[in-house]
Design a protein around this motif. Structure first.
Motif, short mmCIF file in Angstrom:
data_model
loop_
_atom_site.label_atom_id
_atom_site.label_comp_id
_atom_site.label_asym_id
_atom_site.label_seq_id
_atom_site.Cartn_x
_atom_site.Cartn_y
_atom_site.Cartn_z
N VAL A 146 0.68 -1.28 0.17
CA VAL A 146 0.11 0.10 0.17
C VAL A 146 0.79 1.17 -0.03
CG1 VAL A 146 -1.93 -1.14 1.33
CG2 VAL A 146 -0.37 0.08 2.55
N GLY A 147 0.18 2.41 -0.40
CA GLY A 147 0.78 3.64 -0.15
C GLY A 147 1.08 4.46 1.08
N ALA A 148 1.53 5.31 1.23
CA ALA A 148 1.65 6.06 2.36
C ALA A 148 0.52 6.43 3.06
CB ALA A 148 2.36 7.20 2.37
N SER A 149 -0.60 6.85 2.39
CA SER A 149 -1.91 7.35 2.95
C SER A 149 -2.56 6.00 3.50
CB SER A 149 -2.94 7.81 2.08
OG SER A 149 -2.25 9.14 1.41
N GLU A 150 -2.59 4.92 2.62
CA GLU A 150 -3.16 3.72 3.15
C GLU A 150 -2.48 3.25 4.55
OE1 GLU A 150 -6.22 2.06 0.01
OE2 GLU A 150 -4.01 1.16 -0.46
N SER B 81 4.87 1.13 -4.83
CA SER B 81 4.00 1.74 -4.43
C SER B 81 3.96 3.28 -3.93
CB SER B 81 3.55 0.97 -3.16
OG SER B 81 4.64 1.10 -2.21
N GLU B 83 3.90 6.62 -3.07
CA GLU B 83 2.71 7.60 -3.19
C GLU B 83 3.57 9.18 -3.62
OE1 GLU B 83 -0.26 7.02 -0.25
OE2 GLU B 83 -0.67 9.16 -0.25
N ASN B 109 -3.69 5.18 -4.21
CA ASN B 109 -2.81 6.46 -3.84
C ASN B 109 -3.53 7.56 -4.53
OD1 ASN B 109 -1.33 4.57 -2.21
ND2 ASN B 109 0.52 4.76 -3.81
#
Lengths: 467, 207
Positions: A146-150, B81, B83, B109
Motif C-alpha cells: 500500500v501507499g503512504a496514505s493507506e 507503491s 505515493e 494512492n
C-alpha cells in the motif's frame, strides 16, 4: 458450505464490515521502511496516534549503506540519506513501533526479516508500505503493498478499506530442469501473462512445482506477483511452511503452536473451489531466463536472441519493443549470451536469501569475476548463516564483493547505483528504465545466472558452467 | 484533501503503455518531503539531462507545461507503491489521469490525494490521444458527479467509478475519520478474532 479458495478464507476471516460496497478489513501486521516517513508525517500533521504499535514493524533497508557502517547512521556521508534513516528510527521510537534499526543484530530487508523472525505466520493479513509485500503470501497470508496514505490509515485504525479482487490460480506442474530456479519460473510466468496480466486479481500459485519449492523459492515467486500487476500472490501453507516458522522468535510456542497448526491446516484451498481465471505453466518448458527489455515481461530463455520489432504485427507492441531496444542499446537478432555486462548485482528482497547465496556460490566456485560483482545479503541473519557456511570466502576468492545487508542496487537509493550507460545483470525485480540509477541498464536473472554472468562478463547459460 | 468536482484543462497525450511510478518519481526523490519541489520531480529523468539542462520532453514546453490532465495507455502507474508519484503529478498540476487501466496501488494512492484516475476503454483513450496529437494544447473536461469526459471534438464519454471513491473525491473526505466511526465495530471484531486464534499475541510466544 461451498468449497472455498485460501484467498476467500483469508478474505472472510479478516472482514469486519461492508459499507457502500467496500470492505473494512482487519490488519494483523504492518511493515514500514524509511519511506514510510511520509505516512508518519501525515499522522503527526493530523495529530493521530498509532492504535496498536505492537502490530507495526519498521525496517531500515532502503537507505542504509552496504559498506562502512561502523559509525551507524551518523556515519552515512550523504545528509539526505542519513536523515531518512535517523528520522525513521526516531519516529519508530516515538510511536513505540518495533524497530529493526541499522544497529539491530537482525537488521535487513522488510521482506526478508519478518519471515526469519516468525512475524509472518500463515493466515495473517499483512500490509506493507512497499509493493513487494506480496512476498509474504508464500506463507499463506493475504499480503498487500500500500501507499503512504493507506499505511497511515492502518496505523491509526488497524484496518483497511478494500474491494475484493478477483481470484486467479496459476498451476505449475512438473519438475524444473537442471539450472532452473524459482526466479526463472516467475520471469517465465510474467513473460506469458504480461505486466498487467494479473491486475485486479489475487494470485494463488499451486501445482507440484510450487509444492516442491523451498520457502525461499516460494517467496521469490510471490515477491514478483506485483510485476504481473497482482497485488496479492499466495501459496497455501504445508508442512514445509510450518517447519520454517517453528521455533522462530515470534512464532507460537508449546500449546499455542499446536492450536496454530490446527488453524493453519484448514487454510488450504478446498477441492472444487472456483477461480475467475486459471493459468497453467509447464515447469519442464522453463529455461534459465534473462530479460532483454525495460519491463519484467520482456524476458526470454538465455539461449534466445533479442527480438526484432520489425517482425511484430501489433503496432503498439512493435513500438514498445523499439523503445526498449533503444534504451537497452541492443541489436535485434543478437544472442542474449552476446550481451556484455559492466556490473553484476546479487541480492534484494527477491533473491537475497540464504538459498540464493548458496546457488550463486556454487557457480562462483567455477571461476573469477571479470566485472565488478556485488553480493548483498538480505539480512544480518542471512549474512551470519552464509559466513557460517563459508559462502563469503567462496565469493571473495572469486573476486565478488561481500557487503552488508540492505536493498542496495535493487532500488538504488542508498548511494549504490549504476553509472549512466552501465549494464548490469541483477537478481532484483525491476528492469525499468533508470531503476538502478539514471541511464542504467538492467537484465533480470536468477542468482546462479548472475554468478555465471559475473565470471564470463556477459549473459551466460549457467548450465554450461555447471555441467 | 482537496475535493475533485469538475475540471477543464489542457490534456497531454502519452502514448506509451506501462508508465511506471519510477518514471513519475525517480527513486532518489522519495526522500523529499511533500511540497512544491515535486513539481520539478515529475518525470525528472525524462525532463532533465544529467547536467540539469532541460530535454525536449513535452511537459517542459508550452502548452503542456500547463497540463491538468494526462491521457495515457494501459497500466499507467504500475510498479512501486511510492505515493510520491502522486505528489509529483499533483504538484505539477495534474488532477486527472485517463487510461484504459492503472497499477492497482497507484490508483488507490490517487484517490487518497484528490487526483482522479479514471478508466475509459482502450479505443476511446487512443481516439482522445489522437485528437490531442492533432491539436496540441486542446482541453478536455471532466465532470465527476455526472461521470463524464468531454473530449476535444465535444464527444461525451461516460466512465464508471466506485461509489465510495466518487463520494470521497467529491467531498474531499478524510478516510481515517470515516473509519473511526466504526471504532467499536473494529474493537469488537478484534476481540472475537483473537479469541478464535489463541496462538496469536505475545502470551502465545512465551510457553
Amino acid at each position: 458450505m461451498s468449497p472455498q479458495s485460501i484467498f476467500e478464507k483469508l478474505w472472510n476471516s479478516h472482514h469486519i464490515l461492508t459499507d457502500e460496497g467496500e470492505s473494512l478489513m482487519y490488519v494483523d501486521v504492518a511493515l514500514a521502511q524509511e519511506n514510510t516517513l511520509h505516512a508518519f508525517t501525515a499522522l503527526e500533521k493530523a495529530k493521530r496516534k498509532v492504535l496498536h504499535p505492537q502490530q507495526i514493524y519498521a525496517f531500515t533497508d532502503h537507505y542504509v549503506p552496504t559498506t562502512g557502517r561502523a559509525k551507524g547512521p551518523a556515519g552515512i556521508p550523504d545528509a539526505g540519506i542519513r536523515n531518512m534513516v535517523i528520522d525513521m528510527q526516531d519516529m519508530a521510537k516515538k510511536y513505540g513501533v518495533t524497530l529493526f534499526g541499522m544497529a539491530h543484530r537482525d537488521q535487513g530487508i522488510m521482506h526478508i526479516v519478518p519471515p526469519e523472525q516468525g512475524i509472518i505466520q500463515p493466515g495473517l493479513f499483512v500490509i506493507g508500505n512497499d509493493s513487494h509485500t506480496s512476498t509474504h503470501g508464500a506463507f499463506g497470508c493475504l499480503a498487500y503493498g500500500v501507499g503512504a496514505s493507506e499505511f497511515a490509515h492502518v496505523m491509526a485504525t488497524q484496518a483497511l478499506w478494500q474491494r475484493k479482487p478477483k481470484a486467479m490460480r496459476i498451476t505449475i506442474d512438473g519438475k524444473l530442469g537442471f539450472g532452473v530456479s524459482a526466479k526463472d519460473v516467475i520471469l517465465a510466468l510474467i513473460a506469458k501473462i504480461g505486466v498487467d496480466g494479473a491486475t485486479g486479481y489475487a494470485m494463488e500459485y499451486a501445482g507440484s512445482t510450487i509444492a516442491a519449492l523451498s520457502m525461499e523459492g516460494r517467496m521469490t515467486i510471490c515477491n514478483m506477483s506485483i510485476e504481473a500487476g497482482g497485488r496479492v500472490g499466495l501459496i497455501a501453507p504445508d508442512d514445509k511452511t510450518y517447519a520454517y516458522v517453528e521455533g522462530r522468535q515470534y512464532a507460537p510456542k508449546g500449546k499455542a503452536w499446536q492450536q496454530a497448526l490446527d488453524g493453519w491446516r484448514a487454510l488450504a484451498t478446498d477441492a472444487g473451489a472456483t477461480f475467475d481465471k486459471e493459468v497453467t505453466l509447464d515447469a519442464a518448458s522453463i529455461a534459465p531466463t534473462a530479460t532483454w527489455g525495460v519491463n519484467p515481461s520482456q524476458a526470454l530463455p538465455v539461449t534466445g536472441v533479442v527480438p526484432d520489432p520489425a517482425g511484430i504485427k501489433d503496432p503498439q507492441q512493435r513500438s514498445e519493443y523499439e523503445t526498449a531496444l533503444e534504451y537497452m542499446a541492443l541489436r535485434p537478432g543478437m544472442g542474449l549470451q552476446d550481451i556484455k555486462l559492466d556490473r553484476v548485482f546479487i541480492g534484494s528482497c527477491t533473491n537475497g536469501r540464504i538459498e540464493d547465496l548458496r546457488a550463486a556460490a556454487e557457480v562462483a566456485k567455477h571461476g573469477r569475476a571479470v566485472v565488478p560483482t556485488w553480493v548483498v545479503p538480505g539480512s544480518m541473519s542471512v549474512m551470519r548463516q552464509a559466513e557460517a557456511e563459508g559462502l563469503d570466502k567462496i565469493f571473495i576468492k572469486a573476486g565478488f564483493e561481500w557487503r552488508d545487508p540492505g536493498c542496495s542496487m535493487c532500488t538504488a537509493i542508498n548511494g549504490d547505483y549504476l553509472q549512466p550507460g552501465e549494464r548490469c545483470a541483477s537478481t532484483s525485480n525491476r528492469n525499468f528504465r533508470n531503476r538502478q540509477g539514471p541511464g542504467g541498464r538492467t537484465h533480470l536473472v536468477s542468482p546462479a545466472m548472475a554468478a555465471a554472468a559475473a565470471i564470463k562478463g556477459h549473459l551466460t547459460d549457467v548450465r554450461e558452467i555447471l555441467k | 484533501m482537496q475535493p475533485f468536482t469538475t475540471l477543464t484543462a489542457i490534456a497531454v497525450p502519452m502514448h506509451e503503455a506501462n508508465i511506471d511510478t519510477n518514471q513519475l518519481c525517480p527513486t532518489r526523490f522519495n526522500k523529499v518531503p511533500r511540497g512544491p519541489k515535486y513539481r520539478e520531480i515529475l518525470f525528472y529523468d525524462s525532463r532533465f539531462r544529467p547536467d540539469g539542462t532541460q530535454t525536449e520532453f513535452m511537459l517542459n514546453a508550452s502548452p503542456y507545461d500547463q497540463s491538468g490532465v494526462i491521457v495515457a495507455d494501459r497500466n499507467f502507474g504500475c510498479g512501486s507503491s511510492r505515493e510520491t508519484a502522486v505528489y509529483a503529478l499533483y504538484e505539477f498540476g495534474i488532477r486527472c489521469v485517463i487510461a484504459p487501466s492503472f497499477g492497482d496501488i497507484f490508483a488507490a494512492n490517487c484517490a487518497k490525494n484528490g487526483l482522479l484516475a479514471l478508466t475509459l476503454p482502450e479505443e476511446e483513450c487512443a481516439a482522445i490521444r489522437r485528437q490531442l496529437q492533432d491539436k496540441p494544447g486542446a482541453k478536455v473536461s471532466v465532470d465527476l458527479a455526472a461521470q463524464t469526459v468531454t473530449d476535444v471534438a465535444g464527444k461525451v464519454h461516460k466512465f464508471e467509478i466506485h461509489e465510495v471513491r466518487k463520494r470521497c473525491l467529491l467531498e474531499g473526505l478524510d478516510d481515517i475519520a470515516r473509519t473511526q466511526q466504526y471504532a467499536e465495530r473494529i474493537a469488537g471484531f478484534e476481540k472475537g478474532y483473537y479469541k478464535d486464534r489463541p496462538w496469536l499475541g505475545a502470551a502465545a510466544r512465551q510457553s
